[in-house]
Scaffold this motif. Structure first.
Motif, mmCIF file in Angstrom:
data_model
loop_
_atom_site.group_PDB
_atom_site.id
_atom_site.type_symbol
_atom_site.label_atom_id
_atom_site.label_comp_id
_atom_site.label_asym_id
_atom_site.label_seq_id
_atom_site.Cartn_x
_atom_site.Cartn_y
_atom_site.Cartn_z
ATOM 1 N N TYR A 67 -55.368 -56.724 -57.015
ATOM 2 C CA TYR A 67 -56.001 -56.829 -55.863
ATOM 3 C C TYR A 67 -57.581 -57.393 -56.193
ATOM 4 C CZ TYR A 67 -53.046 -53.752 -53.102
ATOM 5 O OH TYR A 67 -52.087 -53.442 -52.585
ATOM 6 N N HIS A 68 -58.392 -57.674 -55.448
ATOM 7 C CA HIS A 68 -59.355 -58.713 -55.517
ATOM 8 C C HIS A 68 -60.328 -58.473 -56.576
ATOM 9 C CE1 HIS A 68 -61.366 -55.671 -53.112
ATOM 10 N NE2 HIS A 68 -62.806 -55.945 -53.648
ATOM 11 N N ARG A 69 -60.766 -57.274 -56.983
ATOM 12 C CA ARG A 69 -61.495 -56.977 -58.139
ATOM 13 C C ARG A 69 -60.839 -57.295 -59.437
ATOM 14 N NH1 ARG A 69 -63.154 -51.199 -59.469
ATOM 15 N NH2 ARG A 69 -64.618 -52.374 -60.989
ATOM 16 N N LEU A 70 -59.721 -57.276 -59.801
ATOM 17 C CA LEU A 70 -59.016 -57.743 -60.994
ATOM 18 C C LEU A 70 -58.845 -59.198 -60.996
ATOM 19 C CD1 LEU A 70 -57.527 -56.786 -63.603
ATOM 20 C CD2 LEU A 70 -55.627 -56.121 -62.349
ATOM 21 N N VAL A 71 -58.166 -59.743 -59.890
ATOM 22 C CA VAL A 71 -58.134 -61.170 -59.730
ATOM 23 C C VAL A 71 -59.352 -61.959 -59.973
ATOM 24 C CG1 VAL A 71 -57.314 -62.832 -57.849
ATOM 25 C CG2 VAL A 71 -56.079 -60.588 -58.075
ATOM 26 N N ALA A 72 -60.437 -61.512 -59.281
ATOM 27 C CA ALA A 72 -61.645 -62.064 -59.401
ATOM 28 C C ALA A 72 -62.086 -62.150 -60.954
ATOM 29 C CB ALA A 72 -62.652 -61.762 -58.599
ATOM 30 N N ALA A 73 -61.950 -60.937 -61.635
ATOM 31 C CA ALA A 73 -62.387 -61.075 -62.924
ATOM 32 C C ALA A 73 -61.607 -61.676 -63.939
ATOM 33 C CB ALA A 73 -62.176 -59.456 -63.495
ATOM 34 N N VAL A 74 -60.572 -61.998 -63.820
ATOM 35 C CA VAL A 74 -59.696 -62.605 -64.610
ATOM 36 C C VAL A 74 -59.917 -64.233 -64.273
ATOM 37 C CG1 VAL A 74 -57.234 -63.484 -65.300
ATOM 38 C CG2 VAL A 74 -57.558 -60.957 -65.194
ATOM 39 N N VAL A 80 -49.853 -57.160 -43.607
ATOM 40 C CA VAL A 80 -50.104 -58.651 -42.974
ATOM 41 C C VAL A 80 -51.809 -58.864 -42.936
ATOM 42 C CG1 VAL A 80 -49.757 -60.372 -41.328
ATOM 43 C CG2 VAL A 80 -47.620 -58.817 -42.042
ATOM 44 N N ASP A 81 -52.302 -57.887 -42.464
ATOM 45 C CA ASP A 81 -53.772 -58.315 -42.220
ATOM 46 C C ASP A 81 -54.792 -57.847 -43.669
ATOM 47 O OD1 ASP A 81 -53.351 -55.534 -42.059
ATOM 48 O OD2 ASP A 81 -54.768 -55.309 -40.398
ATOM 49 N N GLU A 82 -53.925 -57.340 -44.554
ATOM 50 C CA GLU A 82 -54.737 -56.920 -45.713
ATOM 51 C C GLU A 82 -54.785 -58.163 -46.562
ATOM 52 O OE1 GLU A 82 -52.925 -53.956 -47.926
ATOM 53 O OE2 GLU A 82 -54.724 -53.161 -49.014
ATOM 54 N N LEU A 83 -53.745 -59.019 -46.719
ATOM 55 C CA LEU A 83 -53.949 -60.374 -47.623
ATOM 56 C C LEU A 83 -55.045 -61.055 -47.480
ATOM 57 C CD1 LEU A 83 -52.907 -62.066 -50.017
ATOM 58 C CD2 LEU A 83 -50.987 -63.020 -48.262
ATOM 59 N N PRO A 84 -55.304 -61.603 -46.071
ATOM 60 C CA PRO A 84 -56.347 -62.481 -45.686
ATOM 61 C C PRO A 84 -57.894 -61.636 -46.204
ATOM 62 C CG PRO A 84 -55.256 -62.249 -43.724
ATOM 63 C CD PRO A 84 -54.680 -61.318 -45.020
ATOM 64 N N GLU A 85 -57.842 -60.486 -46.119
ATOM 65 C CA GLU A 85 -59.162 -59.802 -46.310
ATOM 66 C C GLU A 85 -59.379 -59.743 -48.145
ATOM 67 O OE1 GLU A 85 -58.732 -55.717 -44.931
ATOM 68 O OE2 GLU A 85 -58.590 -56.251 -43.087
ATOM 69 N N GLU A 86 -58.173 -59.621 -48.726
ATOM 70 C CA GLU A 86 -58.370 -59.687 -49.967
ATOM 71 C C GLU A 86 -58.611 -60.962 -50.543
ATOM 72 O OE1 GLU A 86 -57.738 -57.259 -52.732
ATOM 73 O OE2 GLU A 86 -58.188 -55.842 -51.284
ATOM 74 N N MET A 87 -58.202 -62.025 -50.078
ATOM 75 C CA MET A 87 -58.408 -63.408 -50.437
ATOM 76 C C MET A 87 -59.659 -63.669 -50.216
ATOM 77 S SD MET A 87 -54.864 -65.386 -49.363
ATOM 78 C CE MET A 87 -55.008 -66.822 -50.130
ATOM 79 N N ALA A 88 -60.403 -63.245 -49.185
ATOM 80 C CA ALA A 88 -61.852 -63.494 -48.658
ATOM 81 C C ALA A 88 -62.742 -62.798 -49.888
ATOM 82 C CB ALA A 88 -62.306 -62.815 -47.491
ATOM 83 N N LYS A 89 -62.213 -61.673 -50.384
ATOM 84 C CA LYS A 89 -63.172 -60.819 -51.339
ATOM 85 C C LYS A 89 -63.041 -61.637 -52.670
ATOM 86 C CE LYS A 89 -62.979 -56.369 -49.043
ATOM 87 N NZ LYS A 89 -62.228 -55.154 -49.053
ATOM 88 N N VAL A 90 -61.893 -62.117 -52.840
ATOM 89 C CA VAL A 90 -61.785 -62.973 -54.294
ATOM 90 C C VAL A 90 -62.590 -64.064 -53.964
ATOM 91 C CG1 VAL A 90 -60.261 -64.170 -55.621
ATOM 92 C CG2 VAL A 90 -59.309 -62.220 -54.643
ATOM 93 N N ARG A 91 -62.607 -64.838 -53.001
ATOM 94 C CA ARG A 91 -63.553 -66.123 -52.751
ATOM 95 C C ARG A 91 -64.908 -65.838 -52.721
ATOM 96 N NH1 ARG A 91 -60.471 -67.173 -48.556
ATOM 97 N NH2 ARG A 91 -62.161 -67.162 -47.067
ATOM 98 N N ALA A 92 -65.324 -64.408 -52.195
ATOM 99 C CA ALA A 92 -66.682 -64.020 -52.314
ATOM 100 C C ALA A 92 -67.329 -63.752 -53.840
ATOM 101 C CB ALA A 92 -66.909 -62.822 -51.599
ATOM 102 N N ALA A 93 -66.287 -63.444 -54.564
ATOM 103 C CA ALA A 93 -66.736 -62.961 -56.040
ATOM 104 C C ALA A 93 -66.558 -63.994 -57.085
ATOM 105 C CB ALA A 93 -65.836 -61.937 -56.377
ATOM 106 N N THR A 94 -65.800 -65.177 -56.818
ATOM 107 C CA THR A 94 -65.568 -66.276 -57.879
ATOM 108 C C THR A 94 -65.395 -67.663 -56.976
ATOM 109 O OG1 THR A 94 -64.595 -67.278 -59.796
ATOM 110 C CG2 THR A 94 -62.963 -65.669 -58.374
ATOM 111 N N SER A 95 -65.992 -68.625 -57.401
ATOM 112 C CA SER A 95 -65.409 -69.866 -56.837
ATOM 113 C C SER A 95 -64.239 -70.718 -57.603
ATOM 114 C CB SER A 95 -66.633 -70.984 -56.817
ATOM 115 O OG SER A 95 -67.174 -71.070 -58.291
#
Ligand SMILES: Cc1cc2nc3c(=O)[nH]c(=O)nc-3n(C[C@H](O)[C@H](O)[C@H](O)COP(=O)(O)O)c2cc1C
Length: 323
Positions: free
Chosen positions: A27-34, A50-65
């Motif tokens: 999920y987003h924390r692990l993905v962003a860290a790597v 279905v609605d969880e994926l866009p939220e997770e992607m937004a959280k990754v984008r917020a944590a890393t560019s």
């Protein structure tokens, strides 16, 4: 410190280390860290609503560019179609198909500048994936946690490299947990590694209660390939539930009915909220044979850096053998 390969060039990343798109875990924390550490994180979207994926992607984008990816199993009809829009809109750099090649979506993803990868357990899977236009293949050996085949990583990787490596980068997976495995994969002709189990034992990984502890306790022979959770062959921590179905294979149902059966029986919480209480003597805990070497939780970014450092040391050690 840099290992430059065709994979790092293709994905525009610093290190040839990919986080596997593990359902229930990536999920987003692990993905962003790597991704932030210079590898590339991949969301395991197979367990996301279905609605969880866009939220997770937004959280990754917020944590890393930095670039990141999404992995979807394509076994369920309609699952790819439902997720693909989110993958495109959410800013993913790569899309990985967990089971089977989504021939129909490759062109669409390419038109949106998204690279496509495919999981392969046999040489012919890789050949067919490349014929469908994928940009890289992941050769996953039987040692891997999760759904897996019968061919070992050491055997599969060079054969896939020989078959398709002249066309696309090949990424090695299954049983790899440190820099020696990364160096060995490069020696076999791979362009990088796709790591699952080692990244479960991190503070950032999402997991039900007791899963990480079970993984730390397990020895190299403590996993089993079982159809008892999904109906498909899946490497998991061996426990009372898997032992029961080893003794009673006549009770097994095909995919996806066995997913429903294990969920209904309270033995399958993959994708449940972080820290959900479960009975680990029955629970679905996908896990690779490499878990035998893992005895502590390490931050995901440290794992990436440590792997690259160890791989460089290993290659230095091998070079010294010739002097
Ligand atoms: C908990 C878990 C969940 C997984 N879920 C998926 C998935 O949803 N899609 C997929 O393509 N692979 C999945 N896999 C397989 C991984 O992508 C990867 O190939 C494997 O973990 C590599 O082997 P290793 O665990 O020995 O590092 C999963 C593996 C684990 C351990």
């Amino acid at each position: 410190m840099a290992l430059k390969t065709r994979l790092t060039e293709l994905l525009d990343i610093e290190h040839p280390v990919m986080l596997a798109g593990m359902g229930g875990v990536s999920y987003h924390r692990l993905v962003a860290a790597v991704s932030e550490a210079g590898g590339i994180g991949t969301l395991g979207a197979s367990t996301m609503a279905v609605d969880e994926l866009p939220e997770e992607m937004a959280k990754v984008r917020a944590a890393t560019s930095k670039p990141f990816g999404v992995d979807l199993l394509t076994a369920l009809p309609g699952q790819v179609e439902a997720g693909i829009e989110s993958v495109i809109d959410g800013g993913a750099r790569i899309f990985v198909a967990g089971l089977g090649v989504p021939r129909e979506v490759v062109d669409l993803l390419h038109s949106k500048n998204i690279l496509v990868g495919s999981m392969c357990g046999k040489v012919r899977h890789a050949v067919s994936a490349v014929a469908s236009g994928v940009d890289f293949v992941v050769a996953q050996g039987t040692e891997a946690g999760g759904h897996t085949g019968t061919v070992a990583t050491l055997t599969l990787v060079p054969m896939v490299v020989d078959a398709v490596g002249h066309t696309v980068p090949v990424v090695a997976a299954g049983g790899l947990f440190d820099g020696r495995g990364l160096a060995a994969s490069l020696a076999l002709g791979a362009d990088g590694v796709w790591i699952g189990t080692r990244f479960i034992a991190t503070p950032e990984a999402r997991a039900v209660k007791g899963y990480k502890e079970a993984l730390l306790a397990v020895a190299e022979d403590g996993t089993v390939i079982s159809r008892s959770y999904t109906g498909k062959t899946c490497r998991v921590v061996r426990n009372d539930w898997t032992n029961h179905f080893d003794e009673h294979p006549e009770e097994l149902q095909p995919f996806p009915q066995q997913v429903l059966a294990s969920t209904k029986a309270g033995a399958n919480h993959l994708g449940a909220k972080d820290g959900t209480t479960v009975d680990v003597t029955r629970e679905f805990m996908p896990c690779g044979q490499g878990a035998g070497a893992i005895d502590e939780l390490i931050p995901a970014g440290d794992i990436v850096r440590q792997m690259v450092r160890e791989a460089e040391e290993t290659m230095g050690r091998i070079a010294a053998v010739r002097r």
